[in-house]
Write a protein that holds these residues in place. Structure first.
Motif, short mmCIF file in Angstrom:
data_model
loop_
_atom_site.label_atom_id
_atom_site.label_comp_id
_atom_site.label_asym_id
_atom_site.label_seq_id
_atom_site.Cartn_x
_atom_site.Cartn_y
_atom_site.Cartn_z
N PHE A 284 0.86 -1.43 0.60
CA PHE A 284 0.21 0.10 0.40
C PHE A 284 0.97 1.49 -0.08
O PHE A 284 1.74 1.64 0.73
CB PHE A 284 -1.02 0.18 1.18
CG PHE A 284 -1.63 -1.10 0.81
CD1 PHE A 284 -3.48 -0.75 0.70
CD2 PHE A 284 -1.59 -2.04 1.47
CE1 PHE A 284 -4.36 -1.50 0.54
CE2 PHE A 284 -2.62 -3.00 0.95
CZ PHE A 284 -3.56 -2.99 0.73
N SER A 285 0.67 2.45 -0.38
CA SER A 285 1.44 3.79 -0.66
C SER A 285 0.35 4.24 -1.20
O SER A 285 -1.11 4.21 -1.07
CB SER A 285 2.44 3.69 -1.93
OG SER A 285 1.75 3.25 -3.52
N THR A 286 0.25 5.74 -1.56
CA THR A 286 -0.30 6.69 -1.14
C THR A 286 0.71 7.79 -2.57
O THR A 286 1.49 7.68 -2.27
CB THR A 286 -1.08 8.15 -0.56
OG1 THR A 286 -2.28 8.82 -0.92
CG2 THR A 286 0.38 8.11 0.45
N ILE A 287 -0.49 8.30 -3.01
CA ILE A 287 0.26 9.29 -4.22
C ILE A 287 -0.99 10.93 -4.28
O ILE A 287 -1.58 10.86 -3.68
CB ILE A 287 0.08 9.03 -5.70
CG1 ILE A 287 0.56 10.08 -6.01
CG2 ILE A 287 -1.54 8.88 -5.89
CD1 ILE A 287 1.27 9.93 -7.37
N GLU A 288 0.07 11.88 -3.92
CA GLU A 288 -0.53 13.04 -3.43
C GLU A 288 -1.02 13.76 -4.93
O GLU A 288 0.34 13.84 -5.71
CB GLU A 288 1.02 14.03 -2.99
CG GLU A 288 -0.05 14.75 -1.90
CD GLU A 288 -0.49 16.03 -3.19
OE1 GLU A 288 -1.90 16.57 -3.55
OE2 GLU A 288 0.40 16.96 -4.01
N ILE A 289 -1.90 13.70 -5.48
CA ILE A 289 -1.92 13.76 -6.25
C ILE A 289 -1.32 15.20 -7.68
O ILE A 289 -0.94 15.14 -8.43
CB ILE A 289 -3.57 14.22 -7.47
CG1 ILE A 289 -4.54 12.98 -6.65
CG2 ILE A 289 -4.18 14.52 -8.53
CD1 ILE A 289 -4.44 11.44 -7.42
N TYR A 290 -1.95 16.18 -6.27
CA TYR A 290 -0.92 17.96 -7.68
C TYR A 290 0.00 17.75 -7.75
O TYR A 290 0.81 17.91 -8.70
CB TYR A 290 -1.63 18.77 -6.24
CG TYR A 290 -2.74 19.18 -5.88
CD1 TYR A 290 -3.86 18.99 -7.17
CD2 TYR A 290 -3.76 18.94 -5.16
CE1 TYR A 290 -5.16 19.58 -7.28
CE2 TYR A 290 -5.03 18.95 -5.10
CZ TYR A 290 -5.16 19.15 -6.25
OH TYR A 290 -7.37 19.01 -5.72
N SER A 291 1.60 17.12 -6.56
CA SER A 291 2.73 17.39 -6.72
C SER A 291 3.40 16.04 -8.05
O SER A 291 4.04 15.86 -7.94
CB SER A 291 3.25 17.22 -5.13
OG SER A 291 3.18 16.40 -4.87
N GLY A 292 2.08 14.76 -7.81
CA GLY A 292 2.64 14.13 -7.90
C GLY A 292 3.74 13.03 -6.86
O GLY A 292 4.41 12.07 -7.93
N THR A 293 3.66 12.96 -5.68
CA THR A 293 4.42 12.56 -5.45
C THR A 293 3.93 11.29 -4.36
O THR A 293 2.99 11.34 -4.34
CB THR A 293 5.15 13.26 -3.71
OG1 THR A 293 5.21 15.24 -4.42
CG2 THR A 293 5.90 13.23 -3.21
N GLU A 294 5.03 10.24 -4.47
CA GLU A 294 4.16 9.20 -4.02
C GLU A 294 4.97 8.93 -3.01
O GLU A 294 6.44 9.10 -2.28
CB GLU A 294 4.87 8.06 -4.89
CG GLU A 294 4.20 6.63 -4.56
CD GLU A 294 4.34 5.73 -5.76
OE1 GLU A 294 4.18 4.45 -5.22
OE2 GLU A 294 4.32 6.34 -7.05
N PHE A 295 4.15 8.04 -1.62
CA PHE A 295 4.47 7.99 -0.75
C PHE A 295 4.49 6.55 -0.44
O PHE A 295 3.56 5.82 -0.58
CB PHE A 295 4.15 8.88 1.10
CG PHE A 295 4.93 10.11 0.87
CD1 PHE A 295 5.73 10.35 1.20
CD2 PHE A 295 3.69 11.05 -0.37
CE1 PHE A 295 5.42 12.01 1.10
CE2 PHE A 295 3.94 12.51 0.17
CZ PHE A 295 5.68 12.84 0.61
#
Length: 300
Positions: A284-295
């Protein structure tokens, strides 16, 4: 909680729901989108349990196993599919196409039944399935093993002999379902009629296979809605973890924000939208949509 000075959009349970709906629709199921994330998750895992994953498995055959001559060719074909890791969906019940159908034998005892034919139904809505047979092959599937219990007719779904055969042949497999109780007093008579009546009422019970040997149902039993307890637990496990992931992002938002600022070079962030990414139902990961940064979040 200190209010954010930016707009935060995060709803991992909705993302989970949308992820599961997409899979179900790709499989051809029509989904009621008004159902909440928990309902969709339970629906998915109850359905998914009815399928048999296409993976190579070792075959184990009970001492009591007998195959009528008319089914020998089909049995050999099924065994080859299981050994090779080929799809056996065509041998399952056509009710696999009904997303809300409750397979009471599977939910109660964890046993699948396969139809013993090699010819597909020639036409109609079920033409991707083999022809239906009076007798069926009862199989207990595990991750890399398949235990062939017996070939019996459709009236045998509540037959306690299915459990007795498993007890007699594979005590190591059955040991994890054994209870500390020495006997059931008073206990069920274990007739087909009684077992079926309990299943129809959504009642989970224990089974005394022989004096002093009592088992929980190897399928983990039924909920009061007659769905699978095991599937419901699996669904809840995912939902609980997803809630924790969202809580983690909210609680550590300043850390996430710092990384996003560093990666984008923007000092003023006005909106954040975190979207849940699921890979193979384990990572499981998450991406911040506006910056495209994935965690990365976790592997479960």
């Amino acid at each position: 909680m200190i209010p954010y000075n930016f707009e935060l959009n995060i709803d991992f349970k909705k993302d989970w729901k949308d992820f599961l709906i997409k899979i179900l629709e790709e499989r051809g199921y029509k989904i009621d989108n008004s159902l909440n994330s928990s309902q969709i998750s339970n629906l998915f895992f109850n359905l998914n349990r009815r399928f048999v994953s296409a993976r190579k498995r070792r075959i184990f055959v009970s001492k009591e196993f007998k195959c009528p001559p008319e089914y020998e060719a089909a049995l050999e074909a099924i065994i080859m599919k299981i050994k090779s890791g080929n799809d056996i969906t065509s041998h399952l019940s056509t009710r696999i196409k009904k997303i809300n159908y409750k397979d009471l034998l599977l939910n109660d005892w964890g046993i699948h039944h396969l139809h013993l034919d090699t010819t597909l139904i020639p036409e109609g809505k079920n033409k991707e399935f083999v022809k239906r047979t009076r007798d069926v092959l009862f199989v207990k599937f595990e991750l890399d093993k398949a235990f062939l219990i017996q070939i019996l007719d459709h009236n045998s779904f509540p037959d306690i002999d299915l459990l007795r055969i498993m007890h007699n042949n594979w005590p190591d497999i059955m040991s994890k379902y054994k209870t500390p109780f020495q006997s059931l007093i008073p206990g069920p008579s274990n007739t087909k009629e009684e077992i079926q009546a309990l299943r129809d009422a959504g009642v989970t019970t224990m089974y005394e296979i022989e004096p002093g040997v009592v088992y929980f149902p190897p399928g983990m039993g039924l909920t009061t809605a007659k769905t699978s307890v095991a599937a419901t637990r699996e669904s809840q496990r995912f939902l609980n973890n997803i809630s924790l992931f969202e809580k983690h992002v909210r609680e550590k938002i300043n850390i996430f924000l710092k990384v996003i600022r560093e990666s984008t070079g923007e000092s003023e962030i006005k909106k954040l939208h975190f979207f849940l990414i699921v890979e193979d139902f384990s990572k499981f990961s998450t991406i911040e949509i506006y910056s495209g940064t994935e965690f990365y979040l976790a592997t479960i």
